[in-house]
Motif scaffolding. Structure first.
Motif, PDB file in Angstrom:
ATOM      1  N   TYR A 106       1.055  -1.120   0.130  1.00 37.05           N
ATOM      2  CA  TYR A 106       0.033  -0.159  -0.077  1.00 37.05           C
ATOM      3  C   TYR A 106       0.714   1.421   0.037  1.00 37.05           C
ATOM      4  CZ  TYR A 106       0.981   0.246   4.962  1.00 37.05           C
ATOM      5  OH  TYR A 106       1.826   0.218   6.244  1.00 37.05           O
ATOM      6  N   LYS A 107       0.301   2.146  -0.384  1.00 35.14           N
ATOM      7  CA  LYS A 107       1.246   3.510  -0.562  1.00 35.14           C
ATOM      8  C   LYS A 107       0.119   4.716  -0.381  1.00 35.14           C
ATOM      9  CE  LYS A 107       4.847   5.777  -2.920  1.00 35.14           C
ATOM     10  NZ  LYS A 107       5.799   5.939  -4.090  1.00 35.14           N
ATOM     11  N   TYR A 108       0.265   5.706   0.454  1.00 35.83           N
ATOM     12  CA  TYR A 108      -0.577   6.787   0.868  1.00 35.83           C
ATOM     13  C   TYR A 108      -0.175   7.886  -0.010  1.00 35.83           C
ATOM     14  CZ  TYR A 108      -1.776   4.062   5.274  1.00 35.83           C
ATOM     15  OH  TYR A 108      -2.210   3.220   6.177  1.00 35.83           O
ATOM     16  N   SER A 109      -0.786   8.935  -0.138  1.00 37.79           N
ATOM     17  CA  SER A 109      -0.698   9.973  -0.936  1.00 37.79           C
ATOM     18  C   SER A 109       0.538  10.837  -0.518  1.00 37.79           C
ATOM     19  CB  SER A 109      -1.767  11.042  -1.155  1.00 37.79           C
ATOM     20  OG  SER A 109      -2.425  11.546   0.192  1.00 37.79           O
ATOM     21  N   SER A 110       0.802  10.653   0.751  1.00 39.24           N
ATOM     22  CA  SER A 110       1.976  11.239   1.576  1.00 39.24           C
ATOM     23  C   SER A 110       3.333  10.566   0.980  1.00 39.24           C
ATOM     24  CB  SER A 110       2.113  11.174   2.878  1.00 39.24           C
ATOM     25  OG  SER A 110       2.190   9.658   3.207  1.00 39.24           O
ATOM     26  N   GLY A 137       4.375   4.194   2.964  1.00 38.11           N
ATOM     27  CA  GLY A 137       3.710   2.969   2.435  1.00 38.11           C
ATOM     28  C   GLY A 137       4.271   1.576   3.144  1.00 38.11           C
TER      29      GLY A 137
END
Length: 138
Positions: A58-62, A65
């Motif tokens: 997973y990877k967040y917009s920030s 991940g």
């Protein structure tokens, strides 16, 4: 960035299950068999007493991940917790038929496997894994 505290371990699932209180060991063995059959994956013990099956990144917009399991379980003091990373919101009708439980966004809490309809649980987990694949998370 801080390092994630929850990571995979080299502990065998069978050893994790043997470490559970006697009354939880049979349920752990049963859940392990269910998850292995549904996912086609061998369980992996994570550092906080979670058993996970499958994995996705997973990877967040920030930009932050990590890696996490698709589905899994843990035995806690008062509940068995069953994790389904796509969440349980899609399964309201099935949950009505499941039996005694509570839910969080990605967590299903049950006191005992005997409190729920195993066929309904398997259906929810199978559909959840399919949803994760559709979301390209495997």
């Amino acid at each position: 960035m801080a390092e994630l505290k929850t990571k995979t371990t080299t502990q065998k699932v069978s050893d994790y299950i043997k470490s559970l209180p006697k009354e939880r060991q049979a349920e752990g063995t049963k859940l392990n068999a269910i998850f292995k059959k549904i996912s086609g994956k061998t369980g992996v013990v994570w550092s906080t007493g979670l058993v996970g099956y499958g994995e996705y990144h997973y990877k967040y917009s920030s930009g932050r991940g990590g890696d996490w399991f698709l589905m899994g379980f843990s035995s806690r003091k008062t509940n068995l917790t069953i994790y389904l990373m796509c969440g349980y919101g899609h399964y309201k009708e099935l949950l009505k038929k499941l039996g005694k439980h509570k839910t969080g966004s990605s967590c299903l809490y049950i006191k005992s496997l005997s409190d729920v309809d195993e066929k309904i649980l398997i259906k929810i987990l199978s559909e959840g894994l399919k949803k994760m694949k559709e979301m390209k998370m495997q």
